[in-house]
Design an enzyme around this catalytic site. Structure first.
Site, PDB file in Angstrom:
ATOM      1  N   ASP A 174      -0.674  -5.889   5.642  1.00  9.13           N
ATOM      2  CA  ASP A 174       0.031  -5.585   4.660  1.00  9.13           C
ATOM      3  C   ASP A 174       0.830  -6.450   4.199  1.00  9.13           C
ATOM      4  OD1 ASP A 174      -0.018  -2.532   3.380  1.00  9.13           O
ATOM      5  OD2 ASP A 174       1.101  -1.743   5.472  1.00  9.13           O
ATOM      6  N   GLN A 188       2.791   3.160   7.677  1.00  6.84           N
ATOM      7  CA  GLN A 188       2.547   3.491   6.216  1.00  6.84           C
ATOM      8  C   GLN A 188       3.894   4.048   5.727  1.00  6.84           C
ATOM      9  OE1 GLN A 188      -0.139   4.082   4.641  1.00  6.84           O
ATOM     10  NE2 GLN A 188       0.767   4.718   2.523  1.00  6.84           N
ATOM     11  N   LYS A 234      -7.887   5.274   4.640  1.00  8.19           N
ATOM     12  CA  LYS A 234      -8.338   3.936   4.952  1.00  8.19           C
ATOM     13  C   LYS A 234      -8.362   3.920   6.069  1.00  8.19           C
ATOM     14  CE  LYS A 234      -3.572   2.551   3.469  1.00  8.19           C
ATOM     15  NZ  LYS A 234      -1.876   2.718   3.381  1.00  8.19           N
TER      16      LYS A 234
HETATM   17  N1  GUN Z   1       2.649   3.182   1.024  1.00  7.88           N
HETATM   18  C1  GUN Z   1       2.147   2.783  -0.317  1.00  7.88           C
HETATM   19  N2  GUN Z   1       1.587   1.543  -0.691  1.00  7.88           N
HETATM   20  C2  GUN Z   1       1.780   1.200   0.959  1.00  7.88           C
HETATM   21  C3  GUN Z   1       0.689  -0.058   1.309  1.00  7.88           C
HETATM   22  O1  GUN Z   1      -0.020  -0.506   0.202  1.00  7.88           O
HETATM   23  N3  GUN Z   1       1.255  -0.081   2.743  1.00  7.88           N
HETATM   24  C4  GUN Z   1       1.723   0.495   3.585  1.00  7.88           C
HETATM   25  N4  GUN Z   1       2.068   0.303   4.666  1.00  7.88           N
HETATM   26  N5  GUN Z   1       2.124   2.007   2.686  1.00  7.88           N
HETATM   27  C5  GUN Z   1       2.395   1.829   1.681  1.00  7.88           C
END
Ligand code: GUN
Length: 287
Positions: free
Chosen positions: A121, A98, A54
């Site tokens: 998100d 996350q 990311k």
């Molecule tokens: N963990 C697995 N997928 C995601 C996601 O799309 N966003 C976040 N914040 N954590 C995750």
């Protein structure tokens, strides 16, 4: 029939290139770059890889990247204080914490602490509610990426019988809302569903997000169906597989996403897209 592959890696690359061009045009006008903050708690190896990717994608788009790495022992109050400081940071347009978080932390309380206009998100009750009302603002990245893949492949879900496997807040529920908004007749299957294979056999479009390696058998797939496999599972051998038996499903589907190289790269591309959208919302830039 052998299915055509939906090449998520290529679609994501082209989306990211488009975003990079838009960001370059903004900064050339003398505007600040959009900013994304990613918060990671603890040392889960999979989460570390996702967060690193990311960060790299944010920088490659010409955006400002902030990483907050916190120990697994951080308290909920300390984590929320970090989120609140990012809410106030004028250079940060998007905040992502996350998941999963350590067990002593209430994830909902942390997500609720993120300012809704920075919720890239799309997990907040407000952003999910807006999607449910067909007026989306910031949309959950993985389902948003699934819709972009359909669009890029010229697949219109209108009138299709769509079956979503999994009812998570991150994938299943928002994917169902996205497909409903596009005119599909949507069924959500979950662990208590009776006759899951029967539902899949009737589906023109299947979205699988259950996290069980090769759970969906190829023989369940209706000939000509579209298959979007959101699962990323590592087998004991080290091989990555989706939630669908790819080789067998490919012989029946019309379109299918591979794992890896399917939905995964799209999730990151849509996060960068959402960061740009959050920036445009905050800066009052119409698109
Ligand atoms: N963990 C697995 N997928 C995601 C996601 O799309 N966003 C976040 N914040 N954590 C995750």
């Amino acid at each position: 029939m052998t299915a055509r592959l939906i090449d998520g890696k290529a679609i994501a690359q082209s989306l990211r290139e488009g975003i990079r061009t838009q960001v370059a045009a903004l900064t050339a006008e003398g505007r600040r770059a959009p900013g994304l903050a990613v918060v990671i708690v603890g040392e889960d190896p999979a989460s570390q890889i996702y967060v690193r990717n990311k960060h790299l994608a944010t920088v490659a788009a010409g955006m400002h990247s902030v990483m907050k790495v916190l120990p697994a022992t951080v308290t909920q109050a300390q984590l929320i204080a970090v989120v609140e400081a990012l809410n106030e940071d004028p250079h940060v347009d998007g905040i992502l914490v996350q998941l999963p978080l350590p067990r002593h932390i209430d994830s909902k309380a942390v997500i609720d602490a993120i300012a809704v206009e920075k919720d890239v998100d799309g997990f907040s009750p407000e952003n999910l509610g807006l999607l449910a009302q067909r007026t989306p603002r910031l949309r959950p990245c993985t389902p948003y990426g699934c819709m972009k893949m359909l669009e890029a492949s010229g697949i219109d879900p209108s009138g299709m019988d769509a079956v979503v496997l999994g009812q998570s807040n991150i994938v299943g529920r928002p994917a169902a809302l996205e497909l409903l908004m596009k005119g599909a007749t949507v069924t959500i299957c979950h662990s208590r569903t009776r006759d899951l294979p029967g539902h899949v056999r009737r589906a023109d479009l299947v979205v699988a997000g259950i996290g069980k390696p090769e759970f969906v058998l190829g023989e369940w797939i209706k000939p000509g169906a579209v298959v979007l496999d959101v699962g990323i599972n590592r087998l004991p051998s080290g091989k990555l597989v989706g939630d669908v038996q790819f080789e067998a499903a490919k012989e029946r589907a019309s379109w299918i996403t591979p794992v890896p190289g399917g939905v995964g790269p799209m999730t990151i591309a849509m996060l960068i897209q959402n960061t740009l959208e959050a920036y445009q919302l905050r800066e009052g830039i119409r698109v």
